[in-house]
Scaffold this active site. Structure first.
Site, PDB file in Angstrom:
ATOM      1  N   GLU A   1     -15.649 -35.066  43.915  1.00 38.81           N
ATOM      2  CA  GLU A   1     -15.262 -33.763  43.366  1.00 38.81           C
ATOM      3  C   GLU A   1     -16.316 -33.212  42.401  1.00 38.81           C
ATOM      4  OE1 GLU A   1     -12.661 -32.016  44.268  1.00 38.81           O
ATOM      5  OE2 GLU A   1     -12.007 -33.590  45.662  1.00 38.81           O
ATOM      6  N   VAL A   2     -16.913 -34.122  41.608  1.00 38.40           N
ATOM      7  CA  VAL A   2     -17.925 -33.657  40.649  1.00 38.40           C
ATOM      8  C   VAL A   2     -19.126 -33.106  41.410  1.00 38.40           C
ATOM      9  CG1 VAL A   2     -19.445 -34.334  38.764  1.00 38.40           C
ATOM     10  CG2 VAL A   2     -17.185 -35.375  38.973  1.00 38.40           C
TER      11      VAL A   2
ATOM     12  N   ASP B   1       1.901   1.393  13.430  1.00 38.77           N
ATOM     13  CA  ASP B   1       3.215   1.581  12.823  1.00 38.77           C
ATOM     14  C   ASP B   1       3.822   0.265  12.382  1.00 38.77           C
ATOM     15  OD1 ASP B   1       4.380   0.912  15.426  1.00 38.77           O
ATOM     16  OD2 ASP B   1       3.776   2.962  15.947  1.00 38.77           O
TER      17      ASP B   1
ATOM     18  N   LYS C   1       7.044   3.855  11.355  1.00 35.40           N
ATOM     19  CA  LYS C   1       8.255   4.482  11.870  1.00 35.40           C
ATOM     20  C   LYS C   1       9.409   3.587  11.538  1.00 35.40           C
ATOM     21  CE  LYS C   1       6.637   6.929  15.809  1.00 35.40           C
ATOM     22  NZ  LYS C   1       6.711   6.985  17.249  1.00 35.40           N
TER      23      LYS C   1
ATOM     24  N   THR D   1       6.207  -6.221  26.094  1.00 39.03           N
ATOM     25  CA  THR D   1       7.315  -5.518  25.468  1.00 39.03           C
ATOM     26  C   THR D   1       8.273  -6.524  24.832  1.00 39.03           C
ATOM     27  OG1 THR D   1       8.982  -3.824  25.809  1.00 39.03           O
ATOM     28  CG2 THR D   1       8.733  -5.435  27.589  1.00 39.03           C
ATOM     29  N   ALA D   2       9.028  -6.046  23.823  1.00 36.86           N
ATOM     30  CA  ALA D   2       9.922  -6.949  23.079  1.00 36.86           C
ATOM     31  C   ALA D   2      10.832  -7.733  24.025  1.00 36.86           C
ATOM     32  CB  ALA D   2      10.745  -6.143  22.087  1.00 36.86           C
TER      33      ALA D   2
ATOM     34  N   MET E   1      16.487  -1.267  19.581  1.00 35.78           N
ATOM     35  CA  MET E   1      16.974  -0.449  18.468  1.00 35.78           C
ATOM     36  C   MET E   1      18.497  -0.378  18.451  1.00 35.78           C
ATOM     37  SD  MET E   1      14.183   2.636  18.733  1.00 35.78           S
ATOM     38  CE  MET E   1      13.989   2.639  20.499  1.00 35.78           C
TER      39      MET E   1
HETATM   40  N1  SAH Z   1       7.464  -0.271  22.381  1.00 36.55           N
HETATM   41  C1  SAH Z   1       8.219  -1.379  21.867  1.00 36.55           C
HETATM   42  C2  SAH Z   1       9.624  -0.982  21.484  1.00 36.55           C
HETATM   43  C3  SAH Z   1       9.728  -0.022  20.366  1.00 36.55           C
HETATM   44  S1  SAH Z   1      11.394   0.322  19.930  1.00 36.55           S
HETATM   45  C4  SAH Z   1       8.229  -2.514  22.869  1.00 36.55           C
HETATM   46  O1  SAH Z   1       7.806  -2.341  24.021  1.00 36.55           O
HETATM   47  O2  SAH Z   1       8.656  -3.616  22.495  1.00 36.55           O
HETATM   48  C5  SAH Z   1      11.650  -0.759  18.594  1.00 36.55           C
HETATM   49  C6  SAH Z   1      12.643  -1.848  18.950  1.00 36.55           C
HETATM   50  O3  SAH Z   1      12.010  -2.852  19.721  1.00 36.55           O
HETATM   51  C7  SAH Z   1      13.207  -2.590  17.784  1.00 36.55           C
HETATM   52  O4  SAH Z   1      14.264  -1.882  17.191  1.00 36.55           O
HETATM   53  C8  SAH Z   1      13.690  -3.865  18.413  1.00 36.55           C
HETATM   54  O5  SAH Z   1      14.899  -3.657  19.098  1.00 36.55           O
HETATM   55  C9  SAH Z   1      12.615  -4.087  19.460  1.00 36.55           C
HETATM   56  N2  SAH Z   1      11.577  -5.013  18.984  1.00 36.55           N
HETATM   57  C10 SAH Z   1      10.270  -4.773  18.854  1.00 36.55           C
HETATM   58  N3  SAH Z   1       9.604  -5.870  18.446  1.00 36.55           N
HETATM   59  C11 SAH Z   1      10.535  -6.834  18.312  1.00 36.55           C
HETATM   60  C12 SAH Z   1      10.486  -8.197  17.918  1.00 36.55           C
HETATM   61  N4  SAH Z   1       9.343  -8.804  17.578  1.00 36.55           N
HETATM   62  N5  SAH Z   1      11.654  -8.892  17.908  1.00 36.55           N
HETATM   63  C13 SAH Z   1      12.809  -8.300  18.243  1.00 36.55           C
HETATM   64  N6  SAH Z   1      12.915  -7.026  18.614  1.00 36.55           N
HETATM   65  C14 SAH Z   1      11.791  -6.298  18.657  1.00 36.55           C
END
Ligand code: SAH
Length: 469
Positions: free
Chosen positions: A22-23, A250, A272, A333-334, A385
């Site tokens: 392999e090497v 933000d 925000k 995303t979260a 949120m």
């Molecule tokens: N654009 C962001 C969402 C913005 S709305 C995304 O894609 O994640 C903001 C909401 O995202 C928060 O109120 C919460 O519900 C969620 N959120 C963002 N970061 C988070 C984290 N580290 N842990 C838990 N919830 C989170």
């Protein structure tokens, strides 16, 4: 310096690899990639080498090594597991002054193979003089993240316009300045974001317009900063974060991510907090345009992904209207981050075949969701949120048919060292939020998948995580 770094032209030249494992296969692949005519000598030759040989330019000799094998080669690599054979290869090569590499034995051979970052025709080679291949590999992975995949193709673009630039700019210093500005400015960024034709046009324009406004042209990067853990940034996000002149961020952008920005970059907080915007959205949009017009590289950093409940669309809408160049970089995303770090898969063959993302916060402060949709069976509902409206949310779900005992989870500050996960049911959730003083940012996950956490939870930072019945 113990070694002289050089790049060897082996196009159509004869090279020898002794060894069939392999090497050896990795070395054959490399020589083959660099255009060499490779001969492999070993009593047994592995499948991987035969596969490369099937593409041509590789000769396989199923026999033991003998000194005459090195005759007429431009480079020799000894890659057998038998040090005695390796030493014989090195000695035979040395007698004929042929450069020889012995794998893992820089003391026997006379050249070492560097760790490489391949952005052909741009190649970066890293050597530790054979003292620590691991160190070289670590360095390599760091550089890999910094250098865009399209870097090599960018070199081809430069070659195409090199003569024109030479004619246009008389002195070497002028040319160097031109290329430096071009390669760190919009032309390169347009190129890296995949718009190669547009980049070529921009380059042409920059060459013909000598006091080029275009080189001064600013641009906006709308970048998803992910949910908090800086390791979750994309390579592209990382690169743009490190080159921006101004950063607008933000509240959701973590300190750790912010710390990656250039130390001398200007940082503007446009925080925000629900309806409590530090700077109204319209002002942010206008500010982005203004800064880019001043010729700045403007980074608009957003928590999570810019296009998921991030108003990213509105911000670039204005940019597009005012012809300011921009690009959008997705982030984790979260929902994805919190799901992974809390051990709650959002879909699962047995529990949920679909998943919906909703916001629990609407423009006028009320919640007006499609409850019929949210109460469908075999589905996970993720609420962004959702804390303020949690009572209404849970009440409405139960009212529209969700079982009171439906599992639900709150993930606060997901993916960070402060992550806190509390599980309960749709019925108990509002009370939990009050009692446990759950604070934003918190994500709500509702569905049978929440029960999987018991088995799949893996990220449990010291700062408390609790599960409730
Ligand atoms: N654009 C962001 C969402 C913005 S709305 C995304 O894609 O994640 C903001 C909401 O995202 C928060 O109120 C919460 O519900 C969620 N959120 C963002 N970061 C988070 C984290 N580290 N842990 C838990 N919830 C989170």
């Amino acid at each position: 310096m113990k070694h002289l770094p050089i790049f060897l032209d082996i196009q159509n030249k004869s090279c020898l690899v002794v060894g069939g494992g392999e090497v050896a296969a990795r070395k054959v692949a490399l020589l083959h990639q660099a255009g060499g005519q490779v001969t492999v000598v070993a009593p047994e030759i592995c499948e991987a080498i035969s596969r490369i040989a099937s593409e041509g330019n590789v000769e396989q000799l199923h026999e033991p090594f003998s000194n005459s094998h090195v005759d007429g080669r431009v480079a020799v690599i000894a890659a057998t597991s038998d040090q005695e054979v390796n030493t014989r290869v090195a000695m035979a090569a040395r007698r004929l002054n042929i450069p020889c590499n012995v794998v893992d034995r820089p003391d026997i051979g006379n050249f070492t193979m560097p760790s490489i970052i391949n952005r052909d025709p741009v190649i970066i080679a890293i050597s530790t003089g054979g003292s620590s291949p691991v160190l070289a590999r670590l360095l390599r992975s760091r550089l890999e993240t910094l250098i865009p995949a399209a870097y090599g193709r960018l070199a081809s673009l430069i070659v195409r316009y090199r003569n024109e630039v030479k004619q246009q700019f008389g002195s070497t210093a002028q040319r160097r300045r031109f290329w430096e500005r071009t390669l760190q400015g919009p032309v390169a960024e347009i190129f890296f974001s995949g718009r190669e034709k547009e980049a070529a046009e921009a380059l042409k324009e920059a060459i013909s317009d000598t006091d080029s406004q275009d080189l001064q042209r600013g641009e906006v990067y709308l970048v998803g900063a992910g949910p908090g853990d800086p390791d979750l940034l994309t390579f592209r996000a990382m690169r743009l974060i490190q080159q921006a002149d101004v950063v607008l961020y933000d509240r959701l952008v973590s300190k750790e991510v912010l710390a990656l920005t250039r130390r001398d970059s200007e940082k503007i907080y446009v925080g925000k907090e629900k309806s409590n915007h530090a700077i109204p959205q319209q002002e942010i949009n206008t500010k982005l345009v203004e800064l880019a017009r001043e010729g700045k590289r403007v980074l608009r950093l957003k928590g999570g992904d810019p296009f998921i409940f991030g108003r990213g669309g509105e911000e670039i809408d204005q940019l597009s209207g005012e012809l300011v160049p921009f690009q959008v970089v997705p982030g984790i995303t979260a929902a994805a981050g919190c799901a992974a770090y809390s051990g709650i898969p959002l879909t699962h063959r047995d529990y949920a075949q679909s998943c919906v993302f909703v916001t629990g916060h609407l423009k006028d402060g009320s919640i007006d969701l499609n409850w019929e949709l949210l109460t469908q069976p075999d589905q996970t509902v993720v609420v962004y949120m959702g804390l303020t409206g949690i009572e209404t949310l849970c009440r409405q779900l139960i009212h529209h048919g969700t079982s009171e005992s439906m599992p639900a989870a709150l993930v606060q500050q997901g993916t960070t060292p402060h992550q806190r996960v509390i599980t309960g049911t749709v019925k108990t959730l509002p009370e939990i939020v009050k009692q446990e003083r759950v604070k934003p940012p918190t994500l709500i996950i509702i569905g049978e998948v929440v029960t999987l956490r018991e088995k799949l939870s893996w990220f449990n930072p010291d700062i408390g995580s609790s599960d409730q019945p």
